[in-house]
Each structure stands twice: as structure tokens, then as C-alpha cells.
Design a protein around this motif. Structure first.
Motif, PDB file in Angstrom:
ATOM      1  N   PRO A 157       1.154   0.100   2.989  1.00 51.21           N
ATOM      2  CA  PRO A 157       0.071  -0.792   2.770  1.00 51.21           C
ATOM      3  C   PRO A 157       0.263  -2.263   3.656  1.00 51.21           C
ATOM      4  O   PRO A 157      -0.497  -2.869   3.737  1.00 51.21           O
ATOM      5  CB  PRO A 157       0.296  -1.189   1.347  1.00 51.21           C
ATOM      6  CG  PRO A 157       1.415  -0.650   0.846  1.00 51.21           C
ATOM      7  CD  PRO A 157       1.830   0.655   1.692  1.00 51.21           C
ATOM      8  N   SER A 158       1.576  -2.218   4.152  1.00 49.24           N
ATOM      9  CA  SER A 158       2.021  -3.644   4.728  1.00 49.24           C
ATOM     10  C   SER A 158       3.464  -3.507   5.198  1.00 49.24           C
ATOM     11  O   SER A 158       4.139  -2.680   4.842  1.00 49.24           O
ATOM     12  CB  SER A 158       1.891  -4.708   3.805  1.00 49.24           C
ATOM     13  OG  SER A 158       2.934  -4.761   2.759  1.00 49.24           O
ATOM     14  N   TYR A 159       3.874  -4.362   6.031  1.00 51.01           N
ATOM     15  CA  TYR A 159       5.108  -4.315   6.778  1.00 51.01           C
ATOM     16  C   TYR A 159       5.670  -5.889   6.816  1.00 51.01           C
ATOM     17  O   TYR A 159       4.785  -6.561   7.100  1.00 51.01           O
ATOM     18  CB  TYR A 159       5.301  -3.875   8.099  1.00 51.01           C
ATOM     19  CG  TYR A 159       4.682  -2.420   8.312  1.00 51.01           C
ATOM     20  CD1 TYR A 159       5.593  -1.242   8.393  1.00 51.01           C
ATOM     21  CD2 TYR A 159       3.398  -2.053   8.223  1.00 51.01           C
ATOM     22  CE1 TYR A 159       5.065   0.227   8.116  1.00 51.01           C
ATOM     23  CE2 TYR A 159       2.769  -0.753   8.307  1.00 51.01           C
ATOM     24  CZ  TYR A 159       3.571   0.202   8.252  1.00 51.01           C
ATOM     25  OH  TYR A 159       3.342   1.547   8.596  1.00 51.01           O
ATOM     26  N   THR A 160       6.923  -6.191   6.561  1.00 53.55           N
ATOM     27  CA  THR A 160       7.332  -7.430   6.815  1.00 53.55           C
ATOM     28  C   THR A 160       7.527  -7.597   8.263  1.00 53.55           C
ATOM     29  O   THR A 160       7.449  -6.337   9.142  1.00 53.55           O
ATOM     30  CB  THR A 160       8.770  -7.404   6.177  1.00 53.55           C
ATOM     31  OG1 THR A 160       9.826  -6.749   6.975  1.00 53.55           O
ATOM     32  CG2 THR A 160       8.624  -7.395   4.888  1.00 53.55           C
ATOM     33  N   GLU A 183      -4.267  -0.746   3.847  1.00 56.46           N
ATOM     34  CA  GLU A 183      -3.859  -1.705   2.797  1.00 56.46           C
ATOM     35  C   GLU A 183      -4.121  -1.384   1.287  1.00 56.46           C
ATOM     36  O   GLU A 183      -3.641  -1.387   0.224  1.00 56.46           O
ATOM     37  CB  GLU A 183      -4.770  -3.058   2.896  1.00 56.46           C
ATOM     38  CG  GLU A 183      -4.231  -3.878   4.144  1.00 56.46           C
ATOM     39  CD  GLU A 183      -5.230  -5.096   4.106  1.00 56.46           C
ATOM     40  OE1 GLU A 183      -6.164  -5.243   3.460  1.00 56.46           O
ATOM     41  OE2 GLU A 183      -4.862  -5.811   5.511  1.00 56.46           O
ATOM     42  N   ASP A 184      -5.356  -0.336   1.333  1.00 56.95           N
ATOM     43  CA  ASP A 184      -5.779   0.230  -0.289  1.00 56.95           C
ATOM     44  C   ASP A 184      -5.166   1.832  -0.102  1.00 56.95           C
ATOM     45  O   ASP A 184      -5.674   2.534  -0.663  1.00 56.95           O
ATOM     46  CB  ASP A 184      -7.076   0.193  -0.363  1.00 56.95           C
ATOM     47  CG  ASP A 184      -7.974   1.062   0.819  1.00 56.95           C
ATOM     48  OD1 ASP A 184      -7.330   1.390   1.849  1.00 56.95           O
ATOM     49  OD2 ASP A 184      -9.162   1.101   0.682  1.00 56.95           O
ATOM     50  N   ILE A 185      -3.952   1.757   0.187  1.00 58.84           N
ATOM     51  CA  ILE A 185      -3.325   3.237   0.301  1.00 58.84           C
ATOM     52  C   ILE A 185      -3.286   3.835  -0.921  1.00 58.84           C
ATOM     53  O   ILE A 185      -3.343   5.253  -1.022  1.00 58.84           O
ATOM     54  CB  ILE A 185      -1.896   3.118   1.010  1.00 58.84           C
ATOM     55  CG1 ILE A 185      -1.441   4.425   1.353  1.00 58.84           C
ATOM     56  CG2 ILE A 185      -0.780   2.557  -0.047  1.00 58.84           C
ATOM     57  CD1 ILE A 185      -0.125   4.363   2.305  1.00 58.84           C
ATOM     58  N   SER A 186      -3.193   3.246  -2.267  1.00 61.44           N
ATOM     59  CA  SER A 186      -3.023   3.960  -3.524  1.00 61.44           C
ATOM     60  C   SER A 186      -4.458   4.000  -4.273  1.00 61.44           C
ATOM     61  O   SER A 186      -4.540   4.814  -5.315  1.00 61.44           O
ATOM     62  CB  SER A 186      -2.302   2.895  -4.368  1.00 61.44           C
ATOM     63  OG  SER A 186      -0.879   2.959  -3.835  1.00 61.44           O
ATOM     64  N   ALA A 187      -5.283   3.953  -3.661  1.00 59.89           N
ATOM     65  CA  ALA A 187      -6.885   3.761  -4.260  1.00 59.89           C
ATOM     66  C   ALA A 187      -7.312   5.368  -4.274  1.00 59.89           C
ATOM     67  O   ALA A 187      -7.046   5.978  -3.440  1.00 59.89           O
ATOM     68  CB  ALA A 187      -7.908   3.037  -3.108  1.00 59.89           C
ATOM     69  N   GLY A 226      -8.890   4.018   0.537  1.00 63.03           N
ATOM     70  CA  GLY A 226      -7.730   4.779   0.562  1.00 63.03           C
ATOM     71  C   GLY A 226      -7.572   5.945   1.711  1.00 63.03           C
ATOM     72  O   GLY A 226      -6.408   6.467   1.774  1.00 63.03           O
ATOM     73  N   SER A 227      -8.735   6.056   2.498  1.00 64.66           N
ATOM     74  CA  SER A 227      -8.623   7.151   3.451  1.00 64.66           C
ATOM     75  C   SER A 227      -8.310   6.769   4.819  1.00 64.66           C
ATOM     76  O   SER A 227      -8.260   5.584   4.981  1.00 64.66           O
ATOM     77  CB  SER A 227     -10.139   7.610   3.462  1.00 64.66           C
ATOM     78  OG  SER A 227     -11.028   6.824   4.165  1.00 64.66           O
ATOM     79  N   LEU A 228      -7.600   7.783   5.576  1.00 65.88           N
ATOM     80  CA  LEU A 228      -7.037   7.514   6.830  1.00 65.88           C
ATOM     81  C   LEU A 228      -8.043   6.687   7.946  1.00 65.88           C
ATOM     82  O   LEU A 228      -7.514   6.225   8.656  1.00 65.88           O
ATOM     83  CB  LEU A 228      -6.426   8.724   7.162  1.00 65.88           C
ATOM     84  CG  LEU A 228      -5.673   8.600   8.600  1.00 65.88           C
ATOM     85  CD1 LEU A 228      -4.595   7.986   8.388  1.00 65.88           C
ATOM     86  CD2 LEU A 228      -5.260  10.088   9.125  1.00 65.88           C
ATOM     87  N   THR A 229      -9.247   7.088   7.750  1.00 65.46           N
ATOM     88  CA  THR A 229     -10.245   6.433   8.472  1.00 65.46           C
ATOM     89  C   THR A 229     -10.120   4.823   8.437  1.00 65.46           C
ATOM     90  O   THR A 229     -10.700   4.114   9.316  1.00 65.46           O
ATOM     91  CB  THR A 229     -11.556   6.890   8.232  1.00 65.46           C
ATOM     92  OG1 THR A 229     -11.868   6.682   6.861  1.00 65.46           O
ATOM     93  CG2 THR A 229     -11.767   8.583   8.601  1.00 65.46           C
ATOM     94  N   GLY A 230      -9.729   4.315   7.372  1.00 65.71           N
ATOM     95  CA  GLY A 230      -9.553   2.942   7.059  1.00 65.71           C
ATOM     96  C   GLY A 230      -8.247   2.050   7.500  1.00 65.71           C
ATOM     97  O   GLY A 230      -8.053   0.868   7.455  1.00 65.71           O
TER      98      GLY A 230
END
Length: 491
Positions: free
Chosen positions: A308-311, A330-334, A210-214
């Protein structure tokens, strides 16, 4: 230039198979590799050849009498400890076996004697060294020194990574007496907080979910120092929410936060919360961005969007803006794992603390201290506002209604100013809204200002010796007040 290569078992075999003449290290030491390869280069015949100072006549006489040849180049790639611990479900025994012993020892010896020995720990430096050898027939002292410095940086990083990993295997290890942190460079930044300050972005070696580095950047120019700092703060706040939520941040403070059944509705509410401050700000969302939401975002200038994603259609719309940075996480809510530290540099030292990952000690411990109790709707908004104020600079106040921030008063030197600022920014919607304070009210003036504005309920930590004055004021004005028993200063 004639070169003799001395190598250990695996590398020696590879070189021989490639047709490159090689001397096995055991032929130099007169001692076989043993203990499953744990002992190979730890021998005087190797280390004396590396550490002998060529201008020291006594050193050279001793080498000759012992039949030891000087070693002029040391080239080593350490055991892949990092790659090992990055694998899923790695066992402690496997990690231990990938701790290099002889390699760092030999590297440090060569780096210590850099005047006479060229030491290379990074394959990226091979071409530079070969270029100097081809052009000058030797490696310059300047280059040797730089390579030696790189060795000590590399071995320090290697050892710090090992120590950090092993420490995490200890239950309730606490804070160590000696703290060595290690990070890897991500990129040079154009500048720091201001154009006259140089800056670099580093990341922790082990990924933090969930960190910005990812995050993966899909569009736009490189992130700046302030972009990274502000986006990190926005993500910290976003992680407090499970339902579709949008957080807008400007200059390290939330300026619009909203939850709704859809991400489009959440964005519209976040925008409407402060349509002025959001301009040039950062928007983060915990659900996929669709075309409808993207079209609304594009109506104003936004620095960064993270989701986490975009259309495909949403991406096409957002990319029409040349300067917007689009990031996918993708794991923004972790949630951060336990044991993560928050660090802050001060001149001559470092402050280290546990991250503030708690929101409330326990929902059952919330204490209604007034005659009036909050309604269910007010309670939902109180918790919403509490999440927002937790990530607002102290002294901080957040006013909310219907899961939408209305006015936020951040970073004031006294609490009443923060209250007045939040009320002023809330406008006409303030009537019937709720108010959250990151710390207690030492005086009833904040309650009086809230009552005058039409605030219906307040949430605050409690704990002041003058709490009763605020409670009495709430009772006079018919305001519900809840004590959380937990403070959330953010400096």
C-alpha cells in the motif's frame, strides 16, 4: 477543399463563437430541436444524406427530389456516460440523461455506408484524416473501413457499458441470457505465457477496489502476462488477512505466506517458509514497506513487490535493483464488492461464476468431528492454513504453524501426492503443525501420512461418503479434525 459544417445546438454555438461558419441542424431538417435536446438529428434529412449510396443512381435521384444534400463526414463525440457513472454517488436519473441516442444511430449509419462516408468517433483520429485530406484530397477506402470498424467497436462498448450499469441496479439480477462484456485496453504486453504468444492487458471500465488495475508502478519495466496473472492471485490471497501479512507467489501458487506483528517479521517468516521458491517470485504485503524489510527483499531476486505504501528510504533501497517492479496499491486490502464475476475462456465459450469470496459459511458452523478438539493456537493455525489452501491449485494441501506456511502441495492429480509433497517441503518443522485440504479425504491414507509426519490437527470440508474412515484414523492417531462444510476447488 470546401467544407460545409452542420452541427447541433451546443457545438454549433461553440463553432460560431470561434468564427467558424456553421449550419444548425434544425435549418437542414426544418424541424427544431425538442424535448430538451433529446431529438436533434433523428430525421430523414440527416440520415438519408448519410446512408445514400453514391453509386446508386436511384438513391441519388431520390435525394435530389427530396432536396437532401449528401453528408460526407460524420464526426461525433457521444454523451459522456462513462464519465457520468464514474462520478461518486451519481443518481440513476443523471446516468439515464447521459445515454446518447441520436449519436450512436448516426455513427452506425455512417459506418454502414463507409464506402462514401468518413466517420470519426475518436479525436485521436482527427490528425490522420486531416493528413490524408491534405495529401490526397480525400480519405482512402482502407482508412474509411478502419474508422467504420472502430465505430461499431465504440458503440458496442458504449451500449455494453450502459447495459452493465443498468443491470446492477436490479436486485438479485442473476446471470443474463445474453452476456456482453466490455473492457478497455491498458497496454500491449511483450508476449503472453510464452514468447510466441501475443498478449494484451484489458481492464474493466468501472474501477474495482483493491485490484491490480488500480496499482501505480513506481519502478521497473512493464509487467508481463505472467506477472499480471500471478500478482492477481497473490492479491486474492492477501485479501484474506487483516493483520500484517506477506504473501509470496511463484507460478500462480503461494510458496510462502506469513502473518506477524510487523511486516518485517511477516516477510522474514514468508521467506523462511520456502527460501528456494521465492527466488524470482512475487511478494505482496498489506502494510507499508520499511527500510529494514526492503533491505531483506533486496538480498534475493524478486520480480515484483506490491504494497500500500513505501517509506522514502525503502523505495531508495528497492530501486537499486534495476529489474524489480515496484507497485503501489493503496487500497490493497479492499474486498471485492458483491456481484463480481469470475470468468474463464474456453474454446468456443465462456465460463462465468460468482467469485469465491467466502472463506467459511460461518465460524459457528465449524464442526469438530474427532474425539480430540484443537487448541486455541491450533485453531488459529487451522484458519490460517485454510486461507492459504483456498488459493492453492487443486488438489491442494497447505501445512502451517505459528501463522507461517511450511509446505504447500499444489495441483496434484491425487490428494495423497499433494499431502506427501507438502509434508516433504515442511521439513523438521512439520511436527505439531496443522494441515488444510481444499476438498475432502476420500480415503484414510492422507490422515495416516499426516500422523506419521507429526501433524496435530486437520481442517477439511468433509462430505465424502467415506468421511468416517478419516475420522476413525484421526481418532486412532490422536489428531483433531474439523469439517468446514465448504469446499474451495481452484482449477
Amino acid at each position: 477543399m470546401e467544407v460545409e459544417i452542420v452541427s447541433t445546438g451546443g457545438t454549433a454555438k461553440t463553432l460560431a463563437e470561434a468564427g467558424i461558419p456553421v449550419i444548425n441542424v434544425s435549418d437542414v431538417t426544418g424541424f427544431p430541436e425538442c424535448l430538451d435536446g433529446r431529438v436533434k438529428t433523428l430525421h430523414p434529412a440527416i440520415h438519408a444524406g448519410v446512408l445514400a449510396i453514391r453509386k446508386n443512381e436511384q438513391h441519388m435521384r431520390q435525394l435530389k427530389s427530396l432536396g437532401i444534400q449528401p453528408i460526407d463526414f460524420v464526426v461525433i463525440n457521444l454523451y459522456p456516460f462513462k464519465q457520468t457513472i464514474l462520478k461518486g454517488n451519481v443518481q440513476l436519473e443523471e446516468a439515464i440523461e447521459n445515454i446518447d441516442i441520436g449519436g450512436p444511430t448516426l455513427l452506425r449509419a455512417a459506418a454502414k455506408n463507409y464506402q462514401d462516408v468518413t466517420v470519426i468517433v475518436d479525436p485521436a483520429d482527427y490528425s490522420m484524416v486531416l493528413g490524408e485530406l491534405a495529401k490526397y484530397g480525400e480519405v482512402s477506402q482502407e482508412t474509411k473501413f478502419k474508422l467504420a470498424v472502430k465505430v461499431f467497436e465504440h458503440t458496442a462498448h458504449y451500449d455494453a457499458l450502459i447495459a452493465g450499469y443498468l443491470r446492477k441496479q436490479i436486485k438479485d439480477a442473476g446471470f443474463p441470457e445474453l452476456l456482453t462484456l466490455t473492457y478497455e485496453k491498458v497496454q500491449d504486453l511483450r508476449y503472453g505465457e510464452n514468447p510466441h504468444q501475443k498478449a494484451v492487458f484489458y481492464r474493466e471500465v468501472l474501477p474495482v477496489p483493491g485490484s491490480l488495475t488500480g496499482a501505480k508502478q513506481l519502478h521497473g519495466k512493464e509487467l508481463s502476462f505472467n506477472n499480471i496473472s500471478d500478482t492477481n492471485g497473490a492479491l486474492d490471497l492477501l485479501r484474506e488477512f487483516d493483520e500484517p501479512t506477506v504473501v509470496a507467489v511463484k507460478h500462480a501458487n503461494p510458496c510462502g505466506v506469513a502473518s506477524a506483528p510487523t511486516i518485517y517479521e511477516a516477510y522474514m517468516k514468508a521467506y523462511e517458509a520456502d527460501p528456494i521458491s521465492i527466488f524470482g517470485g512475487i511478494v505482496v504485503a498489506n502494510r507499508e514497506i520499511d527500510a529494514q524489510t526492503a533491505a531483506e527483499i533486496n538480498k534475493i531476486f524478486i520480480e515484483i513487490v506490491v504494497a500500500p505504501s513505501y517509506t522514502d528510504e525503502a523505495l531508495e533501497i528497492l530501486k537499486r535493483k534495476k529489474n524489480i517492479r515496484i507497485l503501489q496499491l493503496e487500497d490493497i486490502s479492499a474486498r471485492p464488492p458483491k456481484g463480481i464475476w469470475d470468468t474463464r475462456k474456453v474454446l468456443g465459450g465462456l465460463l462465468v461464476q460468482d467469485m469465491d469470496t467466502e472463506l467459511l459459511p460461518d465460524m459457528s458452523q465449524l464442526k469438530v468431528v474427532t474425539e480430540k478438539k484443537p487448541t486455541d493456537a491450533e485453531m488459529e493455525d487451522l484458519i490460517f492454513a485454510w486461507k492459504v489452501v483456498k488459493h492453492t491449485r487443486s488438489n491442494g494441501i497447505a501445512i502451517a504453524k505459528n501463522k507461517q506456511s511450511l509446505g504447500i502441495g499444489p495441483g496434484q492429480v491425487n490428494r495423497i501426492w499433494a499431502v506427501e509433497q507438502a509434508i516433504q517441503r515442511s521439513g523438521d518443522k512439520v511436527k505439531g503443525a496443522v494441515l488444510a485440504s481444499d476438498a475432502f479425504f476420500p480415503f484414510p491414507d492422507c490422515v495416516e501420512a499426516a500422523a506419521k509426519a507429526g501433524i496435530s490437527a486437520i481442517i477439511q470440508p468433509g462430505g465424502s461418503i467415506r468421511d468416517q474412515e478419516s475420522i476413525d484414523a484421526c481418532n486412532r492417531y490422536g489428531i483433531a479434525m474439523i469439517f468446514t462444510g465448504m469446499r474451495h476447488f481452484k482449477h
